[in-house]
Structures are given as structure tokens and as C-alpha cells.
Design a protein around this motif. Structure first.
Motif: not given
Length: 188
Positions: A25-32
């Protein structure tokens, strides 16, 4: 123009590392993008949004899992092969919980690449199950039983779901031994 050194493999690899460390769930475009030191829109040159990231992680994980299971099965047969591949599967889930989580859903209809990656895992398991001479629906039931048993145990273990202080390895070994015993099909 795509940034030098930034390609689909690096983007997905970074997403997979985040998934393992922080959860899928932590995988987002912003986080990557943050982890790669770029702006989120630049990722669209390499992946089709968050769905593309998760799909890429699933492809990576399925390929890795197929290799791990194949290596575990080499030179073994019957219950020994089942036990070894189950242990290898469990270890993969515990070492890569976020990547593994991406493999849980079945591929979308028409996604032949992801279906083939999943089929590579199933092919290894089919090879292990040959010792039981299963065919047709019996083979499918056995594949589902194996995956359900290992998935359930390993994901519970990864989530800290076993609070009773009894040897987890011994419990898992017994689970797979019981599965092996239950695979006997009466061909009468």
C-alpha cells in the motif's frame, strides 16, 4: 525525454524495495519518485501509473519465485520436493512480503505476460506434484491446496499472527506433511 539511468527496471525495482520495507500500500508514484529523486510525472515515461508499478512488482516477484522454487525442487521428488518447495516459498514470502503481495490477485484477462509469469510458478509446482500422478481437476485442487496452505501460513507468520511460543518451523513442516499425505488420490 526519459531521464538517463531511469528505466522501467529501476523504477519497478525501487517500488519493489518500498513494498518489501513498507508494504504494498505504500507504493505510490509520489513515494517511488521521492526515492528516485525525481518528480512523479516523470515516472509515466516508464510505468503506467500505480497499476503499472504493482503489475511490474508482480512480474518481478513471479519470476523470482519461479527461480527460487525451481532451485528448491532440483534433485528432489515426492514429499521431500513438496517440503523443500514449500519452505522456499515460505522463505520468499517472509523475505519479500510486499513483492509477494503483488502476486496474490489473478492476472487481468488479456494480460498474457503476467499470466505467463504466474504459469512459470505453477509449472514448477506441477513438476513437484507429478509424484502423486494427479490429473485434471485433482491437479488443480492440489495446486490450490499447496498455494493456500503456504500463503496462509507465511502471511500469518509475516504479520506476527502466531503468538503461541511453539516452534514455527515444526508447525510448518507438519502442515506440509499433512498436505502431502492428503494428496493421495484413490484411482480405483
Amino acid at each position: 525525454m526519459p531521464r538517463a539511468g531511469l528505466g522501467p527496471e529501476r523504477v519497478v525495482g525501487t517500488a519493489a524495495e518500498i513494498a518489501d520495507a513498507e508494504g504494498l500500500d505504500a507504493v505510490t508514484l509520489a513515494r517511488v519518485a521521492q526515492a528516485l529523486g525525481v518528480k512523479p510525472p516523470s515516472l509515466y515515461n516508464h510505468v503506467a501509473g500505480r497499476d503499472g508499478l504493482v503489475r511490474g512488482i508482480a512480474l518481478l516477484a513471479a519470476a523470482e519465485l519461479a527461480v527460487v522454487l525451481r532451485e528448491a525442487a532440483i534433485g528432489r521428488s515426492g514429499p521431500d520436493a513438496l517440503q523443500a518447495t514449500a519452505q522456499a516459498y515460505r522463505s520468499y514470502v517472509l523475505e519479500h512480503p510486499g513483492r509477494y503481495a503483488a502476486t496474490a490477485p489473478a492476472p487481468q484477462p488479456g494480460d498474457d505476460e503476467l499470466a505467463a509469469a504466474g504459469a512459470a510458478v505453477l509449472d514448477v509446482l506441477r513438476g513437484v506434484l507429478r509424484a502423486w500422478e494427479l490429473e485434471g481437476d485433482d491437479e488443480i485442487h492440489a495446486l490450490r491446496a499447496f498455494r493456500s496452505a503456504v500463503h496462509g501460513y507465511a502471511t500469518l507468520e509475516a504479520a506476527g499472527g502466531f503468538g503461541i511460543k511453539v516452534d514455527l518451523d515444526a508447525s510448518f513442516t507438519r502442515l506440509i506433511a499433512a498436505l502431502a499425505a492428503g494428496l493421495q488420490v484413490d484411482h480405483a
